[in-house]
Design a protein around this motif. Sequence first.
Motif, PDB file in Angstrom:
ATOM      1  N   MET A 139      40.142  80.675  54.339  1.00 15.78           N
ATOM      2  CA  MET A 139      41.368  80.347  53.617  1.00 15.78           C
ATOM      3  C   MET A 139      41.263  80.942  52.213  1.00 15.78           C
ATOM      4  O   MET A 139      40.488  80.463  51.379  1.00 15.78           O
ATOM      5  CB  MET A 139      41.555  78.833  53.536  1.00 15.78           C
ATOM      6  N   LEU A 140      42.022  82.012  51.973  1.00 16.53           N
ATOM      7  CA  LEU A 140      41.974  82.694  50.679  1.00 16.53           C
ATOM      8  C   LEU A 140      43.026  82.111  49.749  1.00 16.53           C
ATOM      9  O   LEU A 140      44.229  82.138  50.047  1.00 16.53           O
ATOM     10  CB  LEU A 140      42.198  84.196  50.870  1.00 16.53           C
ATOM     11  N   VAL A 141      42.578  81.574  48.637  1.00 11.49           N
ATOM     12  CA  VAL A 141      43.470  81.004  47.625  1.00 11.49           C
ATOM     13  C   VAL A 141      44.130  82.139  46.848  1.00 11.49           C
ATOM     14  O   VAL A 141      43.455  83.062  46.383  1.00 11.49           O
ATOM     15  CB  VAL A 141      42.669  80.091  46.672  1.00 11.49           C
ATOM     16  N   GLY A 142      45.442  82.090  46.725  1.00  8.10           N
ATOM     17  CA  GLY A 142      46.172  83.146  46.027  1.00  8.10           C
ATOM     18  C   GLY A 142      46.306  82.882  44.543  1.00  8.10           C
ATOM     19  O   GLY A 142      45.877  81.852  44.021  1.00  8.10           O
ATOM     20  N   GLY A 143      46.947  83.835  43.851  1.00  4.15           N
ATOM     21  CA  GLY A 143      47.153  83.717  42.420  1.00  4.15           C
ATOM     22  C   GLY A 143      47.005  85.050  41.730  1.00  4.15           C
ATOM     23  O   GLY A 143      46.886  86.088  42.377  1.00  4.15           O
ATOM     24  N   ARG A 144      46.995  85.021  40.404  1.00  2.00           N
ATOM     25  CA  ARG A 144      46.752  86.252  39.649  1.00  2.00           C
ATOM     26  C   ARG A 144      45.303  86.686  39.847  1.00  2.00           C
ATOM     27  O   ARG A 144      44.390  85.883  39.693  1.00  2.00           O
ATOM     28  CB  ARG A 144      47.026  86.023  38.154  1.00  2.00           C
ATOM     29  N   LEU A 145      45.108  87.960  40.169  1.00  2.00           N
ATOM     30  CA  LEU A 145      43.767  88.456  40.445  1.00  2.00           C
ATOM     31  C   LEU A 145      43.143  89.017  39.169  1.00  2.00           C
ATOM     32  O   LEU A 145      43.668  89.948  38.567  1.00  2.00           O
ATOM     33  CB  LEU A 145      43.812  89.542  41.517  1.00  2.00           C
ATOM     34  N   ARG A 146      41.999  88.438  38.770  1.00  2.00           N
ATOM     35  CA  ARG A 146      41.256  88.958  37.626  1.00  2.00           C
ATOM     36  C   ARG A 146      40.410  90.134  38.084  1.00  2.00           C
ATOM     37  O   ARG A 146      39.551  89.997  38.957  1.00  2.00           O
ATOM     38  CB  ARG A 146      40.339  87.894  37.024  1.00  2.00           C
ATOM     39  N   SER A 147      40.612  91.290  37.496  1.00  2.00           N
ATOM     40  CA  SER A 147      39.897  92.491  37.924  1.00  2.00           C
ATOM     41  C   SER A 147      38.405  92.404  37.618  1.00  2.00           C
ATOM     42  O   SER A 147      37.587  92.983  38.342  1.00  2.00           O
ATOM     43  CB  SER A 147      40.491  93.729  37.251  1.00  2.00           C
ATOM     44  N   ARG A 148      38.039  91.663  36.577  1.00  2.00           N
ATOM     45  CA  ARG A 148      36.627  91.590  36.194  1.00  2.00           C
ATOM     46  C   ARG A 148      35.797  90.815  37.211  1.00  2.00           C
ATOM     47  O   ARG A 148      34.628  91.119  37.432  1.00  2.00           O
ATOM     48  CB  ARG A 148      36.490  90.974  34.799  1.00  2.00           C
ATOM     49  N   THR A 149      36.388  89.804  37.834  1.00  2.00           N
ATOM     50  CA  THR A 149      35.644  88.964  38.770  1.00  2.00           C
ATOM     51  C   THR A 149      36.201  88.997  40.193  1.00  2.00           C
ATOM     52  O   THR A 149      35.596  88.424  41.101  1.00  2.00           O
ATOM     53  CB  THR A 149      35.644  87.500  38.293  1.00  2.00           C
ATOM     54  N   LEU A 150      37.354  89.635  40.396  1.00  2.00           N
ATOM     55  CA  LEU A 150      38.036  89.643  41.697  1.00  2.00           C
ATOM     56  C   LEU A 150      38.282  88.225  42.199  1.00  2.00           C
ATOM     57  O   LEU A 150      38.144  87.924  43.382  1.00  2.00           O
ATOM     58  CB  LEU A 150      37.237  90.456  42.731  1.00  2.00           C
ATOM     59  N   ALA A 151      38.679  87.364  41.263  1.00  2.00           N
ATOM     60  CA  ALA A 151      38.969  85.966  41.580  1.00  2.00           C
ATOM     61  C   ALA A 151      40.426  85.653  41.262  1.00  2.00           C
ATOM     62  O   ALA A 151      40.977  86.142  40.270  1.00  2.00           O
ATOM     63  CB  ALA A 151      38.057  85.041  40.789  1.00  2.00           C
ATOM     64  N   SER A 152      41.048  84.823  42.106  1.00  2.00           N
ATOM     65  CA  SER A 152      42.427  84.393  41.876  1.00  2.00           C
ATOM     66  C   SER A 152      42.448  83.226  40.899  1.00  2.00           C
ATOM     67  O   SER A 152      41.641  82.299  41.007  1.00  2.00           O
ATOM     68  CB  SER A 152      43.068  83.949  43.199  1.00  2.00           C
ATOM     69  N   VAL A 153      43.386  83.272  39.949  1.00  2.00           N
ATOM     70  CA  VAL A 153      43.487  82.220  38.937  1.00  2.00           C
ATOM     71  C   VAL A 153      44.963  81.879  38.707  1.00  2.00           C
ATOM     72  O   VAL A 153      45.845  82.434  39.342  1.00  2.00           O
ATOM     73  CB  VAL A 153      42.831  82.658  37.607  1.00  2.00           C
ATOM     74  N   ASP A 154      45.188  80.965  37.787  1.00  2.00           N
ATOM     75  CA  ASP A 154      46.515  80.547  37.324  1.00  2.00           C
ATOM     76  C   ASP A 154      47.200  79.594  38.306  1.00  2.00           C
ATOM     77  O   ASP A 154      46.577  79.038  39.196  1.00  2.00           O
ATOM     78  CB  ASP A 154      47.389  81.753  36.991  1.00  2.00           C
ATOM     79  N   ALA A 155      48.501  79.406  38.129  1.00  2.00           N
ATOM     80  CA  ALA A 155      49.220  78.299  38.735  1.00  2.00           C
ATOM     81  C   ALA A 155      49.164  78.280  40.261  1.00  2.00           C
ATOM     82  O   ALA A 155      49.010  77.212  40.867  1.00  2.00           O
ATOM     83  CB  ALA A 155      50.680  78.316  38.270  1.00  2.00           C
ATOM     84  N   TRP A 156      49.307  79.434  40.918  1.00  2.00           N
ATOM     85  CA  TRP A 156      49.276  79.447  42.377  1.00  2.00           C
ATOM     86  C   TRP A 156      47.946  78.932  42.895  1.00  2.00           C
ATOM     87  O   TRP A 156      47.886  78.162  43.850  1.00  2.00           O
ATOM     88  CB  TRP A 156      49.513  80.862  42.902  1.00  2.00           C
ATOM     89  N   ALA A 157      46.870  79.390  42.279  1.00  2.00           N
ATOM     90  CA  ALA A 157      45.535  78.948  42.708  1.00  2.00           C
ATOM     91  C   ALA A 157      45.359  77.457  42.472  1.00  2.00           C
ATOM     92  O   ALA A 157      44.842  76.722  43.330  1.00  2.00           O
ATOM     93  CB  ALA A 157      44.469  79.738  41.964  1.00  2.00           C
ATOM     94  N   LEU A 158      45.789  76.979  41.324  1.00  2.00           N
ATOM     95  CA  LEU A 158      45.638  75.563  40.996  1.00  2.00           C
ATOM     96  C   LEU A 158      46.436  74.679  41.944  1.00  2.00           C
ATOM     97  O   LEU A 158      45.978  73.615  42.365  1.00  2.00           O
ATOM     98  CB  LEU A 158      46.062  75.313  39.547  1.00  2.00           C
ATOM     99  N   GLN A 159      47.650  75.113  42.304  1.00  2.00           N
ATOM    100  CA  GLN A 159      48.481  74.340  43.219  1.00  2.00           C
ATOM    101  C   GLN A 159      47.832  74.238  44.592  1.00  2.00           C
ATOM    102  O   GLN A 159      47.808  73.171  45.216  1.00  2.00           O
ATOM    103  CB  GLN A 159      49.869  74.977  43.341  1.00  2.00           C
TER     104      GLN A 159
END
Length: 253
Positions: A139-159
């Motif tokens: 299950m991949l959590v979506g959101g804004r993708l940080r290029s430095r870490t390749l991790a999704s962040v911000d509101a979509w991920a938090l929700q």
Amino acid sequence: MYAEERQQIILERARAKGRVDVTALADEFTVTTETIRRDLTVLERHGVLRRVHGGAIPVERLGFEPALAAREGVMTAEKERIAKAAVAELPDEGTILLDAGTTTARLAEILPADRELTVVTHSVSIALTLTTRPNLTVMLVGGRLRSRTLASVDAWALQALQDTFVEVAFIASNGVSADRGLTTPDSAEAMVKRAAIASARRTVLLADHTKVGNDHFARFANLSDIDTFITDAGIDSAVAAEIAAAGPTVITA
């Protein structure tokens, strides 16, 4: 002494003292200053030191966050041992969360094939590692993708994490200290890590000993929020005891 051994000592010295000096290191190791400069160049390319006039400073002191590719080649043997020890913390079945990080990524690579697990992650690289595993539901959590870490962040991920429940969350951290808890340079990643911990019945921190004693910009958890801390044998025993006194069981691999 091999160059790799000398470079590891230089890195540890820089993290302990906040800075290393080329001339002093050359005298200590009985090598030329050119040799030390080459060592510092290698460490800078690995993303763990920043060259300054006459020496180098660890990137942690600059508030600088190394890119994922740079961090993957650092402390590899220690991360391998930590990941193997973390396998014992996996449930026989159910849902786990893998935080974005190079040690959690190593755990992803060695997840046992005999367990039916659902893996929640906001790390694109971890999700790609797991896509070919038939025993796993990813299950991949979506959101804004940080290029430095390749991790999704911000509101979509938090929700998504707010509506998620997992048995065990395996968390990574840039800094671990008895005074400041768990910290990371980016506030957006800190919020996702905080939400990941809140979603879990049990939380396991995976971090090598070089993260211990470092404090970064954004705190996302106290040590009392962590059930188990798996690190490597390089951690100072007194510091390990201090961390354990604050809450988590400390395991050295």
